[in-house]
Design an enzyme around this catalytic site. Structure first.
Site, short mmCIF file in Angstrom:
data_model
loop_
_atom_site.label_atom_id
_atom_site.label_comp_id
_atom_site.label_asym_id
_atom_site.label_seq_id
_atom_site.Cartn_x
_atom_site.Cartn_y
_atom_site.Cartn_z
N PRO A 1 7.40 3.60 7.33
CA PRO A 1 7.18 4.33 8.59
C PRO A 1 5.98 3.90 9.42
CG PRO A 1 7.47 5.83 6.73
CD PRO A 1 7.30 4.47 6.15
N SER B 1 0.81 -1.22 0.00
CA SER B 1 0.00 0.00 0.00
C SER B 1 0.84 1.27 0.00
CB SER B 1 -0.94 0.00 1.21
OG SER B 1 -1.84 -1.09 1.11
#
Length: 510
Positions: A261, A62
């Protein structure tokens, strides 16, 4: 004034595969998707490997998908950048990494390596961990300890033994390093503010709180016997001679080697945030630690960054903004960073004219328990927005096929896709009624492959192409498209000139 919006609609994890066995996409009853497929120009997009800036054969994900979609160009991903740096010797001279090494030498302290232990290539890669071990040894770091987060999601649900064995072999070959703690990513890599999960991982790493095992392999086997696969392994401590191998203490250094992240932010904050109030970190909370993250997790985290982001000009949000067009980003919690931060090329703040709607994901242990997730609520909010002629451009993500697909359970994933289809119909029919158009596609595959050839659950992403539909009559789509071509297609539908930085091409044949 009535608007005819153009929408990018991402059916997350909705891949295209001919074989119907174990294929939730093929088995789901999806009359709306099927109707658009029959009525409008359609085709497929490449969403993995070199087509999205990843190594050849590497599955998409994603973060990578949304970055490429928003950029309108192939963006070389962190995985590829770090691999290249290791190969060309830049990794060994990296300033932030060397600052961590120096900190341990100046303080006569330990180095700790945090991260996801697999070759999934979505959040991390085991090769980067091995390179860190080799580099730390070369640079004269005395003690290095690994806090391994087990995957079972981007790779097979019970594959951690092979990664632990690979790591133990590297430790043995180098005669350097040791595994200190082991935790399933469910705990160490939560991103939904389930602080009680993060606390378990944190307290294992800092205070050696948790079950004790002499051997990580035995720990994993005990977890399997308890019906807990890799992802759900409860944080536990590795001991030697009855004592914990290591905890993070004052003056130590940490390198968090995940390059993606979103699932590394909360644990990083637990170590670095001076205003922390999510759980009691206790008297053991380490002071004066040097914290280094592989990439920029969030500008608010007090850490040095080994691989700073490459700034991108003229991503879709900036182009729309410069044209004076209003835009909406909408998703539920699980995919909200993707339609905002990643879609904007790693930028947190909105562009002028950009609005955002975040709908909370349901608070359930795993999404197979609620396959519809918050799709209905997302759609309710969006329908209201479209009816009120609020925005010229819309970027929407339906999280369900991916998030429920990760469970490896076919039936709930079929239900997830059916819920999405119902809501897709509400959104697209309204857009068409308004004279607008939609680009319906996926960012990567997942839910089309719910079982392995041996019939075991398949929980990871895939390298298959994804379907694409452009709901505009009288046009033809060219073949050979990839995710980088979506933003140029949106601009084409809006009648906006594509900037030079966008090297992707509109899917609409001229």
């Amino acid at each position: 004034m009535s608007k005819s919006p153009v929408a990018i609609i991402i059916l997350d994890g909705f891949g295209k595969r001919a074989e119907t066995v174990g294929n939730a996409v093929a088995q789901a009853n999806k009359p709306n998707f099927d109707r658009y497929w029959a009525d409008f120009p359609h085709g497929e997009l490449k969403a993995a490997g070199l087509d999205v800036g990843l190594p050849e054969g590497q599955m998409g994900n994603s973060e990578v998908g949304h970055t490429n979609i928003g950029a309108g160009r192939i963006v070389y991903q962190s995985l590829t950048r770090i691999d290249k740096a290791i190969e060309e010797g830049e990794f060994q001279e990296n300033k932030a990494l060397n600052n961590a090494f120096t900190h341990t030498k100046e303080n006569n302290s330990d180095l700790h390596l945090f991260g996801l232990l697999s070759d999934g290539g979505v959040h991390s890669h085991i090769n980067h961990l091995v390179a860190l071990l080799e580099t730390a040894k070369d640079k004269g770091v005395k003690n290095v300890y690994i806090h391994a987060f087990l995957d079972g999601r981007d790779v097979a649900p019970q594959s951690s033994l092979e990664y632990l064995e690979t790591l133990q072999k590297a430790i043995s070959d180098l005669n350097y390093g040791a595994i200190a703690t082991v935790s399933g990513r469910f705990y160490a890599m939560d991103r939904d503010k389930r602080w009680e999960r993060v606390e378990k991982a944190y307290k294992a790493i800092v205070s050696a709180e948790g079950e004790k095992f002499e051997d990580p392999i035995e720990l994993v086997k005990a977890s399997y016997a308890n019906d807990k696969n890799d992802e759900f392994v409860v944080p536990a401590i590795i001991t030697k001679d009855g004592k914990p191998v290591a905890t993070v203490k004052d003056n130590d250094a940490v390198i968090f080697f995940n390059f993606r992240p979103d699932r590394a932010i909360q644990l990083s904050n637990a170590f670095t945030d001076k205003e922390w109030d999510h759980f009691d970190r206790g008297a053991d909370h380490p002071k004066n630690i040097k914290f280094v993250t592989m990439t920029l997790y969030n500008p608010s985290i007090d850490a040095e960054v080994a691989f700073e982001p490459i700034e991108m000009k003229n991503v879709i949000g900036e182009v729309l903004s410069n044209e004076g067009l209003s835009q909406l980003r909408i998703a539920e919690t699980e995919k909200y960073p993707h339609v905002t931060f990643f879609m904007n090329g790693g930028r947190n703040e909105e562009f002028p004219g950009e609005n955002r709607i975040l709908i909370n994901s349901p608070k359930v242990e795993t999404y197979d328990l609620q396959p519809e997730m918050s799709a209905y609520e997302v759609t309710d909010a969006l329908v209201e927005d479209i009816k009120n002629d609020k925005h010229d451009a819309i970027i929407l993500n339906f999280a369900n096929p991916d998030m429920v697909g990760h469970s490896g359970m076919l039936e709930p994933t079929i239900k997830a896709i059916e819920a999405v289809d119902e809501n897709l119909g509400r959104v697209v029919d309204l857009i068409l009624e308004k004279g607008g158009s939609a680009i319906i596609f996926a960012d990567h595959g997942n839910s089309e492959t719910m079982s392995t050839p041996e019939g075991k659950p398949h929980t990871a992403h895939t390298t298959v192409p994804v379907p694409v539909i452009v709901t505009k009559k009288g046009v033809t789509l060219r073949e050979g498209g990839r995710l980088a071509d979506v933003a140029p297609t949106m601009l084409d539908l809006l009648g906006v000139k594509k900037p030079a930085e966008m090297t992707g091409e509109s899917l609409i044949q001229k």
